[in-house]
Design an enzyme around this catalytic site. Structure first.
Site, PDB file in Angstrom:
ATOM      1  CG  ASP A 155      -2.307   0.485   0.959  1.00 25.35           C
ATOM      2  OD1 ASP A 155      -2.465   1.305   0.038  1.00 25.35           O
ATOM      3  OD2 ASP A 155      -3.253   0.088   1.687  1.00 25.35           O
ATOM      4  CG  ASP A 210      -9.994   1.506  -0.546  1.00 25.78           C
ATOM      5  OD1 ASP A 210      -8.989   1.653  -1.252  1.00 25.78           O
ATOM      6  OD2 ASP A 210      -9.954   1.232   0.664  1.00 25.78           O
TER       7      ASP A 210
HETATM    8  C1  GLA Z   1      -6.098   1.267   1.658  1.00 27.64           C
HETATM    9  C2  GLA Z   1      -6.284   0.267   0.534  1.00 27.64           C
HETATM   10  C3  GLA Z   1      -7.337  -0.745   0.917  1.00 27.64           C
HETATM   11  C4  GLA Z   1      -6.944  -1.440   2.211  1.00 27.64           C
HETATM   12  C5  GLA Z   1      -6.727  -0.402   3.305  1.00 27.64           C
HETATM   13  C6  GLA Z   1      -6.143  -1.015   4.565  1.00 27.64           C
HETATM   14  O1  GLA Z   1      -7.219   2.064   1.805  1.00 27.64           O
HETATM   15  O2  GLA Z   1      -6.648   0.933  -0.648  1.00 27.64           O
HETATM   16  O3  GLA Z   1      -7.527  -1.690  -0.123  1.00 27.64           O
HETATM   17  O4  GLA Z   1      -5.788  -2.209   1.977  1.00 27.64           O
HETATM   18  O5  GLA Z   1      -5.816   0.605   2.875  1.00 27.64           O
HETATM   19  O6  GLA Z   1      -5.939  -0.075   5.563  1.00 27.64           O
END
Ligand code: GLA
Length: 395
Positions: free
Chosen positions: A134, A192
């Site tokens: 990430d 997301d």
């Molecule tokens: C980000 C990513 C998500 C998830 C969260 C975890 O928002 O885009 O897919 O992995 O972090 O905290």
């Protein structure tokens, strides 16, 4: 001494498939949950259908020990990650894990920045098969992102273990241009995914299925064996559950038709197929969507070609995906909020000359020698045809 580094290019030759903990379970990950998910993937037939990777997302980390090695949260993972990986492997599945290219992850636990080689070695020693990496708490520019991602990509490669490398910077720095060079096998193209069909704006809190689909247009040329555009998780079957996917109740979920359309379009787009629902408790209708063999075959086709949008007009989207053995998949999606009729000619609208045999996926209806497709679809529904030329002159 002979140094032998195995090629990471032999993984993710088709889009990775599996389960990810984030949207439904968020911080509630544990050894017990992951073992039960592994059991359920096997008993439900999901693993046989290709869902292979179980990815533990954020919040598994406990910290770094005195020798700077990552260790898991001792309450959530009392037996350690190696024992869990052994269990997952004993079921014929693969284990994925999560970290971040900064000191802290999005959830605020320890990340891998400055410890890339050490962490890659730890992951390889545990038997990890997939890393989602990430980008929270990291600098915004593309050069730094590339440098940080490549550092981990190189570290994973030098472990000699085949580890799928999933780049997650949400499509903010055009990762489709550089993620492969950083060693990535898939790269997020969007914020997301939330459990809703369409939201009135596109940002990290409001990103529905249609918002995401819009963002995939034009990215098809970057996808192919070993490197995939990743439009994020399948919300199929979440039904408004999960803090992350529903954003604390803001979204109430999608209809079964909408879930089926997400799955179908993801398959057209040669997207990674990562489900999020509780596979221990799937209802039959949802299971039928996720286990649709013909759709999965479209996603996993060896050519690895991502569909392009060939018609975008009057509330309709038509996608075309090239398949192996001179076949094509065509998907017609009704984005309108009402039932409507469609009609298009393969030759004039899609530049596909001659006559074609077609198999309609959901009904299994077979059509011979078609030139024009017509039909009616309810709101947000789709239909998919697999076409093969009637003879070689018609290609
Ligand atoms: C980000 C990513 C998500 C998830 C969260 C975890 O928002 O885009 O897919 O992995 O972090 O905290």
């Amino acid at each position: 001494m002979v140094l032998f580094v195995r090629s990471q290019s032999s993984v993710a030759l088709t889009p990775p498939m599996g389960w990810n903990s984030w949207n439904l379970f968020e911080e509630d990950v544990s050894d017990k949950l992951i073992r039960e998910i592994a059991d359920a993937l096997v008993s439900s037939g999901m693993s046989r259908a290709g869902y292979q990777y179980i990815v533990i997302d954020d919040f598994w980390v406990g910290g770094r020990n005195a020798s700077n090695e990552l260790f898991p949260d001792p309450i959530r993972f009392p037996h350690g990650i190696k024992a869990l990986a052994d269990y997952v492997h004993s079921k014929g599945l693969k284990l994925g894990i999560y970290s971040d290219a900064a000191a802290l992850t999005c959830g605020g636990v320890t990340g891998s920045y400055n410890f890339e080689e050490r962490d890659a070695t730890t992951f390889a020693n545990w038997g990890i098969d997939y890393l989602k990496y990430d980008y929270c708490n990291a600098p915004g520019d593309m050069v730094t992102a590339f440098t940080r991602y490549k550092k981990m990509g190189d570290a994973l490669r030098s472990t000699g273990r085949l580890i799928v490398y999933s780049i997650c910077e949400w499509g903010q720095r055009q990762p489709w241009l550089w993620a492969r060079a950083a060693g990535g096998h898939l790269w997020r193209t969007t914020w997301d995914m939330r459990d809703t069909w369409l939201s009135d704006r596109y940002d990290n809190g409001h990103n529905g299925i249609m918002n995401t689909i819009e963002k995939q247009k034009g990215l098809e040329k970057y996808a192919g064996p070993g490197g995939w555009n990743d439009p994020d998780l399948l919300v199929t079957g979440l039904s408004g559950k999960g803090k992350s996917s529903s954003l604390n109740g803001r979204f109430t979920g999608c209809s079964l038709t909408e879930y089926r359309s997400q799955f179908a379009v993801w398959c057209m787009l040669a997207s990674p197929l990562m489900v999020n629902l509780d596979v221990r408790r799937m209802d039959t209708a949802v299971k039928a969507i996720l286990l649709n063999k013909e759709l999965i075959a479209i996603d996993q086709d060896v050519l690895g070609s991502q569909a392009s949008v060939v018609i975008d007009a009057n509330g309709w989207l038509v996608f075309k995906k090239e398949l192996s053995n001179d076949r094509y998949a065509i998907c017609v999606l009704n984005r309108q909020n009402v039932s409507a009729y469609f009609s298009f000619n393969l030759e004039s609208a899609l530049k596909m000359h001659g006559r074609w045999n077609a198999q309609e996926i959901f009904t299994n209806r077979r059509l011979r020698g078609v030139k024009t497709f017509t039909g009616e679809l309810t709101a947000h529904d789709c239909v998919i045809y697999v076409l093969s030329a009637m003879n070689s002159l018609t290609k």
